[in-house]
Design a protein around this motif. Structure first.
Motif, PDB file in Angstrom:
ATOM      1  N   TYR A   1     -26.437  57.444  62.414  1.00 30.18           N
ATOM      2  CA  TYR A   1     -25.406  56.428  62.627  1.00 30.18           C
ATOM      3  C   TYR A   1     -25.955  55.031  62.340  1.00 30.18           C
ATOM      4  CZ  TYR A   1     -22.530  53.080  65.193  1.00 30.18           C
ATOM      5  OH  TYR A   1     -21.792  51.989  65.537  1.00 30.18           O
TER       6      TYR A   1
ATOM      7  N   ALA B   1     -19.421  58.492  54.452  1.00 28.62           N
ATOM      8  CA  ALA B   1     -20.796  58.348  54.933  1.00 28.62           C
ATOM      9  C   ALA B   1     -21.777  58.279  53.769  1.00 28.62           C
ATOM     10  CB  ALA B   1     -21.146  59.516  55.860  1.00 28.62           C
TER      11      ALA B   1
ATOM     12  N   ILE C   1     -19.976  59.454  63.311  1.00 29.68           N
ATOM     13  CA  ILE C   1     -20.365  59.750  64.691  1.00 29.68           C
ATOM     14  C   ILE C   1     -19.207  60.373  65.465  1.00 29.68           C
ATOM     15  CG2 ILE C   1     -19.776  57.532  65.792  1.00 29.68           C
ATOM     16  CD1 ILE C   1     -23.093  59.349  66.295  1.00 29.68           C
TER      17      ILE C   1
ATOM     18  N   ALA D   1     -19.882  54.754  59.363  1.00 35.45           N
ATOM     19  CA  ALA D   1     -20.753  55.188  60.452  1.00 35.45           C
ATOM     20  C   ALA D   1     -19.943  55.663  61.651  1.00 35.45           C
ATOM     21  CB  ALA D   1     -21.688  54.047  60.861  1.00 35.45           C
ATOM     22  N   TRP D   2     -18.845  54.956  61.962  1.00 35.38           N
ATOM     23  CA  TRP D   2     -18.007  55.367  63.087  1.00 35.38           C
ATOM     24  C   TRP D   2     -17.335  56.706  62.819  1.00 35.38           C
ATOM     25  CZ3 TRP D   2     -18.192  54.334  67.902  1.00 35.38           C
ATOM     26  CH2 TRP D   2     -18.653  53.088  68.358  1.00 35.38           C
TER      27      TRP D   2
ATOM     28  N   ASN E   1     -25.027  52.341  59.508  1.00 34.26           N
ATOM     29  CA  ASN E   1     -24.375  51.129  60.012  1.00 34.26           C
ATOM     30  C   ASN E   1     -25.189  49.864  59.748  1.00 34.26           C
ATOM     31  OD1 ASN E   1     -22.424  49.607  61.276  1.00 34.26           O
ATOM     32  ND2 ASN E   1     -23.132  50.043  63.342  1.00 34.26           N
TER      33      ASN E   1
END
Length: 529
Positions: free
Chosen positions: A161, A249, A180, A176-177, A165
Motif C-alpha cells: 500500500y 495498482a 488495500i 493504493a486505496w 501510495n
C-alpha cells in the motif's frame, strides 16, 4: 544437507528480511555511508536481499530432490498453546520454487532501485518496506499453520500500500486505496473460512489437515469454509470479476512495486488454493471446480480483449495497464489448471505461476526503463512519429521487449508455453465426476485466448519497436526523434537472470515439474506416502 542447517536456512529466509527492515531505519555506521546516507540504505537493501537469495539457493541445493513430496527443513515450536497455534515452517516441491522466485525478484528489484532510485520520500522507508514485503511473502510460502499463513498473507498488504501510495505515479492514492480495500475485505472473508477449518478440524496445522483430507469436516462445513477461503484468495489471484483493483495498482505503482506485485504477490492466492483448498476441503473443491474454471476462462478472454482494446491505435492505451490486464488472462490459466483437479492441470498451474513471475517481472522492468527514457507509457505516444521505435534507437531494449512479448504469448521453447499447455491438457481430461463436455468447452475458449494473447503482444511489439510511422532512410527525419539510451550495465545485470531462467524453464521443464509433481500427487490424494 544436515537437517539443522536446512531449518536455519528456512528460518533465515523469513527472519533476515524482517531484521533488515528494522536495520534500514537506523542510522548507517560511519564507515558504511558511502557517498551519503541515501546510498548507504539502498546498498543495505541490495545486501540483505542478496543474502536472502543466497540462503534460498543454498536451501534449494540442499533440498532432497528424491523426496520432494516430503516436508523438509521443518521447525515446529509452540506459540499460542490455548489455540494450538504453532510456529511451524517447512518446504516441499510446491513451495520451494516460489521461495526462490520471491528471493530472486526481490534482489533484482533492490538492485534495480539502487541505480534507479524511485522518486518519493525517504529511501530509508522505501528499503524498510521492500524488506518487510519480502519477509511476509516468503513467510506465506514457508509457514504450515493456518493462522500464521493468514498473518503472513496480511503482512504484505501494508508495505505494498505504501509503496504504491508514496512512490507511485499518477492517481497513486486512489489505486493504493482500491488495492488495500479489496484485499482486506477478501482477507476478512478468508479468515472466517480458515477459522472454520481449524476449529472443526481440531487443529490449525496445515500438514495434519492435508493428511486428514477433509475427513474431520462435514460436507456442509467444507462448502462454507472453502467458499470463504476461495473468495479471499481469488481477490489476490486475481480472478475475474474480483480483479478490478489490479490494473490501477499496476499502472500507479513504481517499477519495483509492479514487478513484485505481478511476480510474487499474485502467486500467494493461487498457492493458497493448492495448499489449503484442494487437500483440506476436497469435497468442496470438487463442487466449486466447474465454477472456478468458468470464471478462469472468462478472465482469460476478458483480459485478452481488454489488452487488444488498449493496444489499438488511437486508444491512448497505457503499456503498464496493458501488461496488468495480461496478468488477469495469464492467471486465468493458473486457475483453470487448478480447477481441473488433476495432477496434470495443477502441475501446469504451478509451472505457469513461476513462468508468469519471470516473464511479467521482466516486462515490467522493461516498461519502467522505457518510461524513464521516454517519459511516458502511452502507447500512442510511444508509437508516434517522435516515439520509441526501439529497433532503430535502442536495439537491445527492443530485442528484450520482443523476447518478453513472445515469451508471454506462450512461444514453444520458452517458459510461458508449458504452464498454459498443461492447464489445457488437464481441462481435456478433468478429474472423475467433473463434466468433460464443459471442460472441453473451457479448453477451447482458453486456446482461443492464446490466439488473442499473440495478437495483442505482436501489436505492442510492432508499435513500440517499429513505430506506426517508420522513418524512411535518408529523409532526415531521424533528427525528429531524440536520443534514447540502450540497456545499461546494471539493467542487464537485473534482467539477464530472468531471460536465462525463462529459456531454461522452457527447454528443460522437467527441472520444475520433477519438483512439483510428487507433491501435487500427494496433496490431491491426501495422506502421506
Amino acid at each position: 544437507m544436515n537437517h539443522t542447517v536446512q531449518q536455519l536456512l528456512l528460518a533465515a529466509l523469513v527472519v533476515l528480511p524482517l531484521l533488515g527492515s528494522v536495520a534500514a531505519l537506523l542510522p548507517a555506521p560511519p564507515g558504511l555511508r558511502g557517498r551519503g546516507p541515501d546510498q548507504a540504505v539502498m546498498r543495505h537493501g541490495v545486501t540483505v536481499t542478496g543474502v536472502v537469495l543466497a540462503a534460498a539457493i543454498a536451501l534449494a541445493a540442499g533440498f532432497d530432490h528424491d523426496h520432494p513430496a516430503r516436508m523438509q527443513a521443518q521447525t515446529d515450536i509452540g506459540w499460542i498453546p490455548a489455540l494450538d497455534i504453532r510456529i511451524h515452517l517447512g518446504v516441499d516441491g510446491v513451495s520451494l520454487p516460489l521461495l526462490v522466485l520471491t528471493a530472486l525478484l526481490t534482489f533484482l528489484s533492490a538492485l534495480y532501485a539502487y541505480f534507479n532510485r524511485p522518486s518519493g520520500p525517504s529511501p530509508k522507508a522505501f528499503v524498510a518496506l521492500l524488506l518487510l514485503l519480502e519477509s511476509g511473502t516468503l513467510a506465506s510460502f514457508a509457514v504450515l499453520d493456518l493462522m500464521l499463513f493468514f498473518l503472513a498473507f496480511e503482512m504484505v498488504l501494508i508495505p505494498m500500500y505504501f509503496l504504491i501510495n508514496r512512490w507511485g505515479g499518477a492517481e497513486r492514492e486512489r489505486a493504493a486505496w482500491r488495492f488495500i480495500l479489496y484485499t482486506l475485505l477478501g482477507s476478512v472473508v478468508m479468515l472466517l473460512g480458515l477459522l472454520l477449518v481449524g476449529l472443526k478440524g481440531g487443529t490449525f496445522d496445515m500438514v495434519a489437515l492435508a493428511t486428514d483430507n477433509g475427513s474431520g469436516l462435514s460436507h456442509t462445513t467444507q462448502l462454507i469454509a472453502a467458499l470463504a477461503i476461495i473468495v479471499g484468495l481469488a481477490v489476490k489471484a486475481p480472478m475475474w470479476p474480483l480483479h478490478s483493483w489490479l490494473p490501477d495498482a499496476h499502472t500507479a505503482a513504481p517499477t519495483v512495486g509492479s514487478v513484485l506485485l505481478a511476480g510474487v504477490l499474485l502467486k500467494m492466492g493461487t498457492y493458497g488454493l493448492v495448499r489449503i483448498v484442494l487437500p483440506m476441503t476436497p469435497d468442496a473443491a470438487h463442487t466449486y471446480a466447474p465454477y472456478l474454471a468458468a470464471f478462469a476462462v472468462v478472465g482469460i478472454i476478458y483480459g485478452s480483449l481488454a489488452c487488444l482494446a488498449l493496444a489499438r491505435t488511437g486508444a491512448k492505451g497505457d503499456l503498464k495497464r496493458l501488461i496488468a490486464y495480461s496478468s488477469v488472462g495469464h492467471m486465468g490459466f493458473v486457475l483453470l489448471g487448478i480447477a481441473t483437479l488433476t495432477p496434470t492441470g495443477v502441475n501446469g498451474a504451478l509451472f505457469a505461476n513461476i513462468a508468469h513471475g519471470l516473464i511479467t517481472g521482466l516486462l515490467f522492468f522493461l516498461v519502467g526503463a522505457l518510461k524513464d527514457r521516454s517519459g511516458t507509457t502511452d502507447l500512442d505516444q510511444l508509437a508516434g512519429t517522435s516515439g520509441a521505435a526501439l529497433y532503430g534507437r535502442a536495439p537491445r531494449l527492443g530485442g528484450l521487449l520482443a523476447f518478453g512479448a513472445v515469451a508471454s504469448l506462450g512461444l514453444p521453447g520458452l517458459a510461458g508455453f508449458w504452464g498454459e499447455m498443461l492447464a489445457m491438457f488437464g481441462a481435456f481430461d478433468p478429474a472423475d465426476g467433473l463434466s468433460r463436455p464443459a471442460y472441453l468447452t473451457y479448453m477451447a475458449l482458453a486456446a482461443f485466448g492464446t490466439l488473442l494473447t499473440a495478437a495483442y503482444m505482436l501489436i505492442v511489439v510492432r508499435r513500440v519497436c517499429m513505430g506506426d510511422h517508420p522513418i524512411e532512410p535518408g529523409t532526415g527525419s531521424e533528427a525528429d526523434r531524440p536520443a534514447l539510451a540502450d540497456v545499461h550495465g546494471h539493467e542487464f545485470a537485473a534482467w539477464s537472470p530472468l531471460v536465462a531462467l525463462t529459456v531454461l524453464a522452457g527447454l528443460w521443464p522437467a527441472a520444475l515439474l520433477g519438483l512439483t509433481d510428487p507433491a501435487v500427487q500427494q496433496l490431491l490424494a491426501g495422506g502421506t506416502r
